[in-house]
Design a protein around this motif. Structure first.
Motif, mmCIF file in Angstrom:
data_model
loop_
_atom_site.group_PDB
_atom_site.id
_atom_site.type_symbol
_atom_site.label_atom_id
_atom_site.label_comp_id
_atom_site.label_asym_id
_atom_site.label_seq_id
_atom_site.Cartn_x
_atom_site.Cartn_y
_atom_site.Cartn_z
ATOM 1 N N THR A 16 0.850 -1.185 0.000
ATOM 2 C CA THR A 16 0.000 0.000 0.000
ATOM 3 C C THR A 16 0.888 1.238 0.000
ATOM 4 O OG1 THR A 16 -0.110 0.377 2.382
ATOM 5 C CG2 THR A 16 -1.654 -1.249 1.466
ATOM 6 N N ARG A 17 0.281 2.408 -0.113
ATOM 7 C CA ARG A 17 1.070 3.635 -0.052
ATOM 8 C C ARG A 17 1.574 3.892 1.372
ATOM 9 N NH1 ARG A 17 -3.453 8.389 -0.902
ATOM 10 N NH2 ARG A 17 -4.850 7.685 0.745
ATOM 11 N N TRP A 18 1.062 3.162 2.359
ATOM 12 C CA TRP A 18 1.488 3.298 3.749
ATOM 13 C C TRP A 18 2.553 2.277 4.136
ATOM 14 C CZ3 TRP A 18 -3.669 3.341 2.303
ATOM 15 C CH2 TRP A 18 -4.266 4.601 2.313
ATOM 16 N N GLY A 19 2.883 1.377 3.214
ATOM 17 C CA GLY A 19 3.898 0.372 3.494
ATOM 18 C C GLY A 19 3.476 -1.008 3.034
ATOM 19 N N ALA A 20 4.367 -1.976 3.250
ATOM 20 C CA ALA A 20 4.120 -3.360 2.831
ATOM 21 C C ALA A 20 3.450 -4.137 3.960
ATOM 22 C CB ALA A 20 5.432 -4.023 2.441
ATOM 23 N N PHE A 21 2.276 -4.675 3.672
ATOM 24 C CA PHE A 21 1.522 -5.484 4.624
ATOM 25 C C PHE A 21 1.444 -6.914 4.114
ATOM 26 C CE2 PHE A 21 0.057 -1.229 5.413
ATOM 27 C CZ PHE A 21 -0.273 -1.191 6.755
ATOM 28 N N ARG A 22 0.979 -7.794 4.965
ATOM 29 C CA ARG A 22 0.571 -9.141 4.590
ATOM 30 C C ARG A 22 -0.904 -9.199 4.970
ATOM 31 N NH1 ARG A 22 2.403 -13.171 1.393
ATOM 32 N NH2 ARG A 22 1.542 -15.132 2.038
ATOM 33 N N ILE A 23 -1.754 -9.670 4.051
ATOM 34 C CA ILE A 23 -3.188 -9.779 4.333
ATOM 35 C C ILE A 23 -3.537 -11.248 4.527
ATOM 36 C CG2 ILE A 23 -3.836 -9.815 1.883
ATOM 37 C CD1 ILE A 23 -6.364 -8.183 2.733
ATOM 38 N N TYR A 24 -4.328 -11.528 5.548
ATOM 39 C CA TYR A 24 -4.752 -12.887 5.873
ATOM 40 C C TYR A 24 -6.271 -12.942 5.862
ATOM 41 C CZ TYR A 24 0.011 -13.542 7.544
ATOM 42 O OH TYR A 24 1.378 -13.620 7.624
ATOM 43 N N GLY A 25 -6.827 -13.977 5.260
ATOM 44 C CA GLY A 25 -8.272 -14.182 5.258
ATOM 45 C C GLY A 25 -8.640 -15.319 6.188
ATOM 46 N N PHE A 26 -9.723 -15.154 6.925
ATOM 47 C CA PHE A 26 -10.197 -16.159 7.880
ATOM 48 C C PHE A 26 -11.678 -16.426 7.655
ATOM 49 C CE2 PHE A 26 -6.702 -13.915 9.828
ATOM 50 C CZ PHE A 26 -5.925 -14.944 10.350
ATOM 51 N N ARG A 27 -12.107 -17.616 8.006
ATOM 52 C CA ARG A 27 -13.519 -17.986 7.905
ATOM 53 C C ARG A 27 -13.929 -18.682 9.191
ATOM 54 N NH1 ARG A 27 -14.059 -20.650 2.869
ATOM 55 N NH2 ARG A 27 -14.439 -18.579 2.058
ATOM 56 N N ALA A 28 -15.068 -18.269 9.733
ATOM 57 C CA ALA A 28 -15.636 -18.897 10.925
ATOM 58 C C ALA A 28 -16.754 -19.826 10.482
ATOM 59 C CB ALA A 28 -16.176 -17.845 11.882
ATOM 60 N N ALA A 29 -16.710 -21.040 10.964
ATOM 61 C CA ALA A 29 -17.735 -22.027 10.633
ATOM 62 C C ALA A 29 -19.087 -21.586 11.182
ATOM 63 C CB ALA A 29 -17.362 -23.385 11.209
ATOM 64 N N PRO A 30 -20.177 -21.997 10.522
ATOM 65 C CA PRO A 30 -21.510 -21.649 11.040
ATOM 66 C C PRO A 30 -21.678 -22.163 12.462
ATOM 67 C CG PRO A 30 -21.679 -22.749 8.910
ATOM 68 C CD PRO A 30 -20.252 -22.834 9.341
ATOM 69 N N GLY A 31 -22.326 -21.393 13.268
ATOM 70 C CA GLY A 31 -22.560 -21.806 14.641
ATOM 71 C C GLY A 31 -23.853 -21.222 15.163
ATOM 72 N N PRO A 32 -24.350 -21.772 16.255
ATOM 73 C CA PRO A 32 -25.625 -21.291 16.803
ATOM 74 C C PRO A 32 -25.568 -19.835 17.242
ATOM 75 C CG PRO A 32 -24.559 -22.823 18.313
ATOM 76 C CD PRO A 32 -23.765 -22.837 17.044
ATOM 77 N N GLU A 37 -24.819 -18.667 10.055
ATOM 78 C CA GLU A 37 -24.130 -17.993 8.951
ATOM 79 C C GLU A 37 -22.614 -18.143 9.074
ATOM 80 O OE1 GLU A 37 -25.182 -13.985 8.116
ATOM 81 O OE2 GLU A 37 -27.292 -14.306 8.586
ATOM 82 N N VAL A 38 -21.960 -18.268 7.936
ATOM 83 C CA VAL A 38 -20.505 -18.270 7.881
ATOM 84 C C VAL A 38 -20.035 -16.815 7.939
ATOM 85 C CG1 VAL A 38 -18.512 -18.778 6.426
ATOM 86 C CG2 VAL A 38 -20.404 -20.399 6.548
ATOM 87 N N GLU A 39 -19.042 -16.520 8.770
ATOM 88 C CA GLU A 39 -18.488 -15.175 8.841
ATOM 89 C C GLU A 39 -17.075 -15.196 8.305
ATOM 90 O OE1 GLU A 39 -18.969 -12.608 12.187
ATOM 91 O OE2 GLU A 39 -20.566 -13.878 12.973
ATOM 92 N N GLU A 40 -16.679 -14.115 7.646
ATOM 93 C CA GLU A 40 -15.329 -13.995 7.121
ATOM 94 C C GLU A 40 -14.704 -12.719 7.652
ATOM 95 O OE1 GLU A 40 -16.216 -14.258 2.965
ATOM 96 O OE2 GLU A 40 -15.937 -16.424 2.970
ATOM 97 N N ALA A 41 -13.373 -12.755 7.805
ATOM 98 C CA ALA A 41 -12.648 -11.593 8.309
ATOM 99 C C ALA A 41 -11.265 -11.555 7.680
ATOM 100 C CB ALA A 41 -12.521 -11.682 9.827
ATOM 101 N N VAL A 42 -10.656 -10.389 7.718
ATOM 102 C CA VAL A 42 -9.281 -10.249 7.240
ATOM 103 C C VAL A 42 -8.444 -9.572 8.314
ATOM 104 C CG1 VAL A 42 -9.895 -10.155 4.801
ATOM 105 C CG2 VAL A 42 -9.670 -8.034 6.083
ATOM 106 N N ALA A 43 -7.153 -9.841 8.265
ATOM 107 C CA ALA A 43 -6.186 -9.169 9.133
ATOM 108 C C ALA A 43 -5.067 -8.642 8.258
ATOM 109 C CB ALA A 43 -5.634 -10.141 10.166
ATOM 110 N N LEU A 44 -4.742 -7.371 8.430
ATOM 111 C CA LEU A 44 -3.592 -6.770 7.750
ATOM 112 C C LEU A 44 -2.459 -6.716 8.766
ATOM 113 C CD1 LEU A 44 -5.305 -3.802 5.905
ATOM 114 C CD2 LEU A 44 -4.543 -5.947 4.928
ATOM 115 N N VAL A 45 -1.318 -7.276 8.399
ATOM 116 C CA VAL A 45 -0.183 -7.365 9.316
ATOM 117 C C VAL A 45 1.012 -6.643 8.714
ATOM 118 C CG1 VAL A 45 1.383 -8.950 10.483
ATOM 119 C CG2 VAL A 45 -1.023 -9.572 10.202
ATOM 120 N N MET A 46 1.655 -5.814 9.518
ATOM 121 C CA MET A 46 2.881 -5.134 9.092
ATOM 122 C C MET A 46 3.957 -5.417 10.140
ATOM 123 S SD MET A 46 3.748 -1.109 8.712
ATOM 124 C CE MET A 46 3.439 -0.741 6.995
ATOM 125 N N GLY A 47 5.071 -5.942 9.692
ATOM 126 C CA GLY A 47 6.182 -6.198 10.602
ATOM 127 C C GLY A 47 6.028 -7.495 11.377
#
Length: 73
Positions: A16-32, A37-47
């Motif tokens: 990005t213009r703010w620096g080099a990140f690593r992006i990770y995608g996650f998925r949560a299994a359906p639960g009560p 519903e399945v939920e998805e999330a991302v994490a941006l990591v720098m350093g």
């Protein structure tokens, strides 16, 4: 055998213009607690997040629209 509630599904370099990140995608299994519903999330990591506690920001709205200025199609 039990499955993890949240599992990593993808990762990639994310420059990005703010620096080099690593992006990770996650998925949560359906639960009560999520109405089946399945939920998805991302994490941006720098350093190195393992050497000291990382600074964390949680964003609970539309990531692409609010952070990257993209609109849903």
């Amino acid at each position: 055998m039990t499955s993890k509630a949240v599992q990593p599904v993808a990762s990639a370099d994310f420059p990005t213009r703010w620096g080099a990140f690593r992006i990770y995608g996650f998925r949560a299994a359906p639960g009560p607690d999520r109405g089946g519903e399945v939920e998805e999330a991302v994490a941006l990591v720098m350093g190195d997040v393992k050497s000291s506690p990382p600074l964390v920001r949680i964003h609970s709205q539309c990531l692409t629209g609010d952070v990257f200025s993209f609109s849903a199609m």
